[in-house]
Design a protein around this motif. Structure first.
Motif, PDB file in Angstrom:
ATOM      1  N   THR A 113      -4.279  -3.036  12.908  1.00  0.00           N
ATOM      2  CA  THR A 113      -3.293  -2.661  13.661  1.00  0.00           C
ATOM      3  C   THR A 113      -1.883  -2.953  13.395  1.00  0.00           C
ATOM      4  OG1 THR A 113      -3.863  -4.477  15.109  1.00  0.00           O
ATOM      5  CG2 THR A 113      -4.992  -2.469  15.671  1.00  0.00           C
ATOM      6  N   ASP A 114      -1.564  -4.406  12.807  1.00  0.00           N
ATOM      7  CA  ASP A 114      -0.403  -4.667  12.498  1.00  0.00           C
ATOM      8  C   ASP A 114       0.178  -4.035  11.476  1.00  0.00           C
ATOM      9  OD1 ASP A 114      -0.493  -7.088  14.321  1.00  0.00           O
ATOM     10  OD2 ASP A 114      -1.791  -8.083  12.981  1.00  0.00           O
ATOM     11  N   ALA A 115      -0.559  -3.417  10.557  1.00  0.00           N
ATOM     12  CA  ALA A 115      -0.091  -2.773   9.275  1.00  0.00           C
ATOM     13  C   ALA A 115       0.260  -1.388   9.831  1.00  0.00           C
ATOM     14  CB  ALA A 115      -1.060  -2.833   8.158  1.00  0.00           C
ATOM     15  N   LEU A 116      -0.251  -0.782  10.496  1.00  0.00           N
ATOM     16  CA  LEU A 116      -0.358   0.627  11.046  1.00  0.00           C
ATOM     17  C   LEU A 116       0.949   0.701  11.821  1.00  0.00           C
ATOM     18  CD1 LEU A 116      -3.880   1.869  11.517  1.00  0.00           C
ATOM     19  CD2 LEU A 116      -2.104   2.419   9.435  1.00  0.00           C
ATOM     20  N   LEU A 117       1.125  -0.254  12.920  1.00  0.00           N
ATOM     21  CA  LEU A 117       1.899  -0.109  13.837  1.00  0.00           C
ATOM     22  C   LEU A 117       3.420  -0.608  13.029  1.00  0.00           C
ATOM     23  CD1 LEU A 117       3.140   0.111  16.830  1.00  0.00           C
ATOM     24  CD2 LEU A 117       2.445  -2.469  17.095  1.00  0.00           C
ATOM     25  N   SER A 118       3.657  -1.435  12.359  1.00  0.00           N
ATOM     26  CA  SER A 118       4.817  -1.867  11.626  1.00  0.00           C
ATOM     27  C   SER A 118       5.080  -0.569  10.821  1.00  0.00           C
ATOM     28  CB  SER A 118       4.549  -3.134  10.981  1.00  0.00           C
ATOM     29  OG  SER A 118       5.696  -3.595  10.186  1.00  0.00           O
ATOM     30  N   ALA A 119       4.446  -0.045  10.052  1.00  0.00           N
ATOM     31  CA  ALA A 119       4.447   1.189   9.237  1.00  0.00           C
ATOM     32  C   ALA A 119       5.027   2.385  10.144  1.00  0.00           C
ATOM     33  CB  ALA A 119       3.402   1.246   8.509  1.00  0.00           C
ATOM     34  N   GLY A 120       4.427   2.472  11.164  1.00  0.00           N
ATOM     35  CA  GLY A 120       4.748   3.610  12.130  1.00  0.00           C
ATOM     36  C   GLY A 120       6.098   3.513  12.422  1.00  0.00           C
ATOM     37  N   VAL A 121       6.404   2.231  12.857  1.00  0.00           N
ATOM     38  CA  VAL A 121       7.869   1.910  13.787  1.00  0.00           C
ATOM     39  C   VAL A 121       8.918   2.140  12.297  1.00  0.00           C
ATOM     40  CG1 VAL A 121       9.074   0.398  14.633  1.00  0.00           C
ATOM     41  CG2 VAL A 121       7.003   0.643  15.508  1.00  0.00           C
ATOM     42  N   ARG A 122       8.610   1.639  11.301  1.00  0.00           N
ATOM     43  CA  ARG A 122       9.666   1.691  10.274  1.00  0.00           C
ATOM     44  C   ARG A 122       9.869   3.108   9.817  1.00  0.00           C
ATOM     45  NH1 ARG A 122      10.963  -3.059   7.250  1.00  0.00           N
ATOM     46  NH2 ARG A 122      10.266  -5.133   8.490  1.00  0.00           N
ATOM     47  N   LEU A 123       8.821   3.758   9.766  1.00  0.00           N
ATOM     48  CA  LEU A 123       8.807   5.164   9.159  1.00  0.00           C
ATOM     49  C   LEU A 123       9.248   6.512  10.028  1.00  0.00           C
ATOM     50  CD1 LEU A 123       5.866   5.119   6.854  1.00  0.00           C
ATOM     51  CD2 LEU A 123       8.135   4.971   6.183  1.00  0.00           C
ATOM     52  N   ARG A 124       9.307   5.871  11.652  1.00  0.00           N
ATOM     53  CA  ARG A 124       9.654   7.155  12.469  1.00  0.00           C
ATOM     54  C   ARG A 124      10.857   7.733  12.355  1.00  0.00           C
ATOM     55  NH1 ARG A 124      12.199   2.655  14.534  1.00  0.00           N
ATOM     56  NH2 ARG A 124      13.915   2.771  15.910  1.00  0.00           N
ATOM     57  N   LEU A 125      12.043   7.110  11.545  1.00  0.00           N
ATOM     58  CA  LEU A 125      12.975   7.772  11.541  1.00  0.00           C
ATOM     59  C   LEU A 125      13.466   8.738  10.126  1.00  0.00           C
ATOM     60  CD1 LEU A 125      15.673   5.319  13.315  1.00  0.00           C
ATOM     61  CD2 LEU A 125      14.508   7.478  14.254  1.00  0.00           C
ATOM     62  N   THR A 126      12.889   7.711   9.079  1.00  0.00           N
ATOM     63  CA  THR A 126      12.862   8.413   7.736  1.00  0.00           C
ATOM     64  C   THR A 126      11.881   9.150   7.388  1.00  0.00           C
ATOM     65  OG1 THR A 126      11.677   6.395   6.824  1.00  0.00           O
ATOM     66  CG2 THR A 126      14.114   6.176   7.003  1.00  0.00           C
ATOM     67  N   ASP A 127      10.882   9.058   8.189  1.00  0.00           N
ATOM     68  CA  ASP A 127       9.788  10.070   7.489  1.00  0.00           C
ATOM     69  C   ASP A 127       8.938  10.217   8.900  1.00  0.00           C
ATOM     70  OD1 ASP A 127       7.450  11.448   6.415  1.00  0.00           O
ATOM     71  OD2 ASP A 127       7.061  10.172   4.844  1.00  0.00           O
ATOM     72  N   PRO A 128       9.141  11.113   9.885  1.00  0.00           N
ATOM     73  CA  PRO A 128       8.579  11.207  11.111  1.00  0.00           C
ATOM     74  C   PRO A 128       7.222  11.836  11.086  1.00  0.00           C
ATOM     75  CG  PRO A 128      10.938  12.203  11.133  1.00  0.00           C
ATOM     76  CD  PRO A 128      10.587  11.686   9.540  1.00  0.00           C
ATOM     77  N   LEU A 150       0.769  -1.385   0.078  1.00  0.00           N
ATOM     78  CA  LEU A 150       0.037  -0.027  -0.098  1.00  0.00           C
ATOM     79  C   LEU A 150       0.884   1.226  -0.058  1.00  0.00           C
ATOM     80  CD1 LEU A 150      -2.646  -1.174   2.711  1.00  0.00           C
ATOM     81  CD2 LEU A 150      -2.959  -0.702   0.397  1.00  0.00           C
ATOM     82  N   LEU A 151       1.898   1.295   0.797  1.00  0.00           N
ATOM     83  CA  LEU A 151       2.899   2.399   0.710  1.00  0.00           C
ATOM     84  C   LEU A 151       3.477   2.496  -0.552  1.00  0.00           C
ATOM     85  CD1 LEU A 151       4.536   1.795   4.411  1.00  0.00           C
ATOM     86  CD2 LEU A 151       2.765   3.729   3.746  1.00  0.00           C
ATOM     87  N   MET A 152       3.927   1.334  -1.368  1.00  0.00           N
ATOM     88  CA  MET A 152       4.517   1.541  -2.314  1.00  0.00           C
ATOM     89  C   MET A 152       3.686   1.959  -3.387  1.00  0.00           C
ATOM     90  SD  MET A 152       7.832   0.383  -2.420  1.00  0.00           S
ATOM     91  CE  MET A 152       8.243  -0.081  -3.925  1.00  0.00           C
ATOM     92  N   ASN A 153       2.434   1.907  -3.352  1.00  0.00           N
ATOM     93  CA  ASN A 153       1.589   2.191  -4.505  1.00  0.00           C
ATOM     94  C   ASN A 153       0.891   3.483  -4.326  1.00  0.00           C
ATOM     95  OD1 ASN A 153       1.926   0.002  -6.192  1.00  0.00           O
ATOM     96  ND2 ASN A 153       0.415  -1.320  -4.851  1.00  0.00           N
TER      97      ASN A 153
END
Length: 231
Positions: free
Chosen positions: A104-119, A79-82
């Protein structure tokens, strides 16, 4: 000459004594204190439950944790890629669709991964979790609010963390107390609670404590510039 030798010995003795005192004053490393508190709490449990708790404590002490594919990220990444964060949040708001069973799994995982590259994106995802909690039934509210609290703790967002934990109605729980310690920069009170509030009936208390500290163990404390006391 003899007098000089005696003086040197006296000085060496003083230095050794001072070093010994300093060593005695050196506090035990924080994680070691935590492990000690967990074992102390486990003593109150029946033998069979104590053994299970001690295995969990040993795994925690060794740094053992579950590994494998990140289910949430496998759902969020396409979803993020598209369509970027907009597409991810929109999918999470839908009752069906690609995130029907993984919001919840998707949002949490994406938020953790993006917190540094795209706060900014991570903040929007955190807000989306709170939004979903606000319109969910009692059961789902807890799931969304818990995920929102975890993401806020990892992101060092004290205001959003407070909002999320208040929605759970369990803001004083031991797990959230440890997560709150990430903002406060000190876990002295929380570690003391581990053994002071130990249960003689089940291992939930110990599991909450381990889950709470694991976030600190993985991510450390928030930077000094973001530290804040969270009510």
């Amino acid at each position: 000459m003899i007098r000089l030798f005696v003086i040197l010995l006296a000085m060496m003795g003083c230095n050794w004594f001072a070093a010994a005192q300093a060593s005695e004053r050196t506090p035990m490393p924080e994680k070691a204190q935590m492990v000690e508190a967990l074992y102390r709490a486990a003593i109150a449990l029946p033998q069979d439950k104590r053994k299970r708790a001690e295995r969990a404590i040993a795994d925690f002490d060794d740094g053992s944790h579950e590994t494998g594919a990140d289910y949430g990220w496998s759902k969020a990444e396409p979803l993020l890629m598209n369509g970027g964060v907009d597409a991810l949040i929109q999918a999470a708001r839908q009752s069906g669709g690609p995130l029907r069973y993984a919001r919840t799994d998707a949002l949490l995982s994406a938020g953790v991964r993006l917190r540094l590259t795209d706060p900014e994106a991570a903040t929007r995802i955190n807000a989306a979790l709170l939004e979903l909690a606000g319109r969910a039934d009692t059961f789902e509210l807890m799931i969304y609010a818990h995920a929102a609290a975890e993401l806020a703790a990892i992101r060092c967002d004290s205001a959003m963390f407070r909002s999320a934990t208040l929605k759970t109605g369990l803001s004083d729980s031991l797990r959230y107390a440890f997560w709150r310690g990430r903002f406060e920069g000190d876990l002295t009170t929380q570690i003391k609670r581990v053994w002071e509030e130990s249960s003689s009936e089940d291992t939930r208390h110990i599991r909450q404590a381990i889950d709470g500290y694991r976030l600190i163990d993985q991510y450390g404390y928030c930077a000094t510039s973001t530290l804040a006391v969270v009510d």
